[in-house]
Design a protein around this motif. Structure first.
Motif, PDB file in Angstrom:
ATOM      1  N   ASP A   9      45.466  44.762  35.961  1.00  0.00           N
ATOM      2  CA  ASP A   9      45.322  44.552  37.476  1.00  0.00           C
ATOM      3  C   ASP A   9      44.459  44.620  37.762  1.00  0.00           C
ATOM      4  O   ASP A   9      43.880  44.853  39.132  1.00  0.00           O
ATOM      5  CB  ASP A   9      46.150  44.993  38.322  1.00  0.00           C
ATOM      6  CG  ASP A   9      47.943  44.934  37.809  1.00  0.00           C
ATOM      7  OD1 ASP A   9      48.596  43.986  37.326  1.00  0.00           O
ATOM      8  OD2 ASP A   9      48.676  45.774  38.222  1.00  0.00           O
ATOM      9  N   LYS A  11      41.742  42.164  38.795  1.00  0.00           N
ATOM     10  CA  LYS A  11      42.000  41.002  38.785  1.00  0.00           C
ATOM     11  C   LYS A  11      40.271  40.547  39.546  1.00  0.00           C
ATOM     12  O   LYS A  11      40.508  39.623  39.080  1.00  0.00           O
ATOM     13  CB  LYS A  11      42.875  40.499  40.498  1.00  0.00           C
ATOM     14  CG  LYS A  11      42.496  40.759  40.888  1.00  0.00           C
ATOM     15  CD  LYS A  11      43.649  40.251  42.231  1.00  0.00           C
ATOM     16  CE  LYS A  11      43.029  40.478  43.645  1.00  0.00           C
ATOM     17  NZ  LYS A  11      41.895  39.573  44.694  1.00  0.00           N
ATOM     18  N   ASP A  12      39.267  41.556  40.267  1.00  0.00           N
ATOM     19  CA  ASP A  12      38.194  41.086  40.566  1.00  0.00           C
ATOM     20  C   ASP A  12      37.388  40.828  39.346  1.00  0.00           C
ATOM     21  O   ASP A  12      36.561  39.992  39.612  1.00  0.00           O
ATOM     22  CB  ASP A  12      37.732  41.780  41.355  1.00  0.00           C
ATOM     23  CG  ASP A  12      39.421  42.329  42.567  1.00  0.00           C
ATOM     24  OD1 ASP A  12      40.023  40.693  42.843  1.00  0.00           O
ATOM     25  OD2 ASP A  12      39.650  43.434  42.620  1.00  0.00           O
ATOM     26  N   TYR A  86      38.082  39.722  48.100  1.00  0.00           N
ATOM     27  CA  TYR A  86      39.269  39.530  47.238  1.00  0.00           C
ATOM     28  C   TYR A  86      40.069  39.949  47.489  1.00  0.00           C
ATOM     29  O   TYR A  86      41.431  39.426  46.909  1.00  0.00           O
ATOM     30  CB  TYR A  86      39.449  41.665  46.933  1.00  0.00           C
ATOM     31  CG  TYR A  86      38.014  42.275  45.951  1.00  0.00           C
ATOM     32  CD1 TYR A  86      37.409  41.397  45.135  1.00  0.00           C
ATOM     33  CD2 TYR A  86      37.438  43.376  46.594  1.00  0.00           C
ATOM     34  CE1 TYR A  86      36.007  41.675  44.696  1.00  0.00           C
ATOM     35  CE2 TYR A  86      36.282  44.056  46.682  1.00  0.00           C
ATOM     36  CZ  TYR A  86      35.802  42.925  45.206  1.00  0.00           C
ATOM     37  OH  TYR A  86      34.421  43.824  44.511  1.00  0.00           O
ATOM     38  N   SER A  87      40.191  39.395  49.241  1.00  0.00           N
ATOM     39  CA  SER A  87      41.886  39.139  49.715  1.00  0.00           C
ATOM     40  C   SER A  87      42.101  37.901  49.694  1.00  0.00           C
ATOM     41  O   SER A  87      43.139  37.143  50.261  1.00  0.00           O
ATOM     42  CB  SER A  87      42.162  40.236  51.627  1.00  0.00           C
ATOM     43  OG  SER A  87      40.893  39.338  52.050  1.00  0.00           O
ATOM     44  N   TYR A  89      42.234  35.784  47.310  1.00  0.00           N
ATOM     45  CA  TYR A  89      42.844  35.073  46.292  1.00  0.00           C
ATOM     46  C   TYR A  89      43.434  35.827  45.594  1.00  0.00           C
ATOM     47  O   TYR A  89      43.742  37.217  45.548  1.00  0.00           O
ATOM     48  CB  TYR A  89      41.662  34.466  45.314  1.00  0.00           C
ATOM     49  CG  TYR A  89      40.954  35.613  45.203  1.00  0.00           C
ATOM     50  CD1 TYR A  89      40.963  36.169  43.560  1.00  0.00           C
ATOM     51  CD2 TYR A  89      39.617  35.823  45.352  1.00  0.00           C
ATOM     52  CE1 TYR A  89      40.000  37.537  43.075  1.00  0.00           C
ATOM     53  CE2 TYR A  89      38.888  37.163  45.293  1.00  0.00           C
ATOM     54  CZ  TYR A  89      39.041  37.823  44.039  1.00  0.00           C
ATOM     55  OH  TYR A  89      38.221  38.422  43.286  1.00  0.00           O
ATOM     56  N   ASP A  90      44.898  35.860  45.121  1.00  0.00           N
ATOM     57  CA  ASP A  90      45.854  36.659  44.341  1.00  0.00           C
ATOM     58  C   ASP A  90      45.297  36.754  42.803  1.00  0.00           C
ATOM     59  O   ASP A  90      44.871  35.998  42.319  1.00  0.00           O
ATOM     60  CB  ASP A  90      46.866  36.483  44.360  1.00  0.00           C
ATOM     61  CG  ASP A  90      47.469  35.186  44.413  1.00  0.00           C
ATOM     62  OD1 ASP A  90      46.864  34.237  43.523  1.00  0.00           O
ATOM     63  OD2 ASP A  90      48.644  34.732  45.602  1.00  0.00           O
ATOM     64  N   LYS A  91      46.053  38.129  42.100  1.00  0.00           N
ATOM     65  CA  LYS A  91      46.418  37.825  40.695  1.00  0.00           C
ATOM     66  C   LYS A  91      46.936  36.830  40.230  1.00  0.00           C
ATOM     67  O   LYS A  91      46.066  36.311  39.311  1.00  0.00           O
ATOM     68  CB  LYS A  91      46.929  38.581  40.059  1.00  0.00           C
ATOM     69  CG  LYS A  91      46.469  39.396  38.306  1.00  0.00           C
ATOM     70  CD  LYS A  91      47.900  40.519  38.479  1.00  0.00           C
ATOM     71  CE  LYS A  91      48.002  40.609  37.103  1.00  0.00           C
ATOM     72  NZ  LYS A  91      49.343  41.549  36.588  1.00  0.00           N
ATOM     73  N   ARG A  92      47.527  35.900  41.312  1.00  0.00           N
ATOM     74  CA  ARG A  92      48.494  34.623  39.534  1.00  0.00           C
ATOM     75  C   ARG A  92      46.895  33.794  40.531  1.00  0.00           C
ATOM     76  O   ARG A  92      47.308  33.187  38.819  1.00  0.00           O
ATOM     77  CB  ARG A  92      49.297  34.182  40.146  1.00  0.00           C
ATOM     78  CG  ARG A  92      50.114  32.793  39.872  1.00  0.00           C
ATOM     79  CD  ARG A  92      50.948  33.108  38.642  1.00  0.00           C
ATOM     80  NE  ARG A  92      50.654  32.041  38.226  1.00  0.00           N
ATOM     81  CZ  ARG A  92      50.150  31.650  36.947  1.00  0.00           C
ATOM     82  NH1 ARG A  92      50.023  32.359  36.603  1.00  0.00           N
ATOM     83  NH2 ARG A  92      51.015  30.179  36.828  1.00  0.00           N
ATOM     84  N   GLN A  93      46.455  33.311  41.229  1.00  0.00           N
ATOM     85  CA  GLN A  93      45.070  32.641  41.539  1.00  0.00           C
ATOM     86  C   GLN A  93      44.120  32.549  39.588  1.00  0.00           C
ATOM     87  O   GLN A  93      43.636  32.141  39.729  1.00  0.00           O
ATOM     88  CB  GLN A  93      44.181  32.210  42.220  1.00  0.00           C
ATOM     89  CG  GLN A  93      45.544  32.119  43.551  1.00  0.00           C
ATOM     90  CD  GLN A  93      44.718  31.909  44.919  1.00  0.00           C
ATOM     91  OE1 GLN A  93      45.063  33.288  45.444  1.00  0.00           O
ATOM     92  NE2 GLN A  93      44.721  30.950  45.417  1.00  0.00           N
TER      93      GLN A  93
END
Length: 161
Positions: A9, A11-12, A86-87, A89-93
């Protein structure tokens, strides 16, 4: 490594690493096609920005307009990650970014040399871990990876280990 970061988790960091690797691959594609990756200013070479490197690849036959648009989207995601947005985009992207980069490199195959891989890894570490000295173990892993004698494409090491 990016896959590991996504699974944990983070993602960044994954987005920055994947984006830097994409940018370096774009530089190598241009270099291999004898297209400049830097401009000279006051006797010094200034590297082109990623968006400029991605401009007009279809005009010179490197890759097509559809892939250019995909690269632009991935570079935008990487820029958001690198600048702390960070807000946006999300992990799925980021997972889709990971898939896109693997497919793009596979489609426009380019073996990256150890020197280029070392440069890319150093850039990743500066971007992602400069404020966290506890990650020196990870830095050592990347440096050893870059200096290893295995000649497999970079994505077989970095993206899957």
């Amino acid at each position: 490594m990016a896959e590991h970061l996504l699974k944990s988790d983070n993602k960044d960091a994954a987005a920055v690493i994947i984006g830097v690797l994409l940018e370096e691959h774009l530089r190598q594609l241009r270099t291999n096609n004898k297209i400049d990756v830097a401009n000279e200013k006051d006797g010094k070479l200034i590297p082109l920005k990623a968006k400029r490197i991605n401009s007009k690849p279809d005009k010179v036959g490197i890759y097509n307009k559809i892939d250019q648009n995909g690269v632009t989207a991935q570079l935008d995601l990487r820029n958001n990650a690198a600048h702390g947005n960070y807000s946006k985009y999300d992990k799925r992207q980021v997972e889709m970014m990971y898939d896109f980069v693997l497919n793009f490199i596979s489609k426009y195959q380019n073996r990256i040399t150890k020197k280029v891989l070392t440069t890319c890894i150093a850039h990743c570490l500066l971007c992602v871990y400069s404020e966290n000295p506890a990650d020196f173990t990870l830095a050592r892993f990347f440096i050893n990876l870059a200096l290893s004698q295995n000649n497999a494409p970079w994505h077989e090491h970095v993206m899957h280990n």
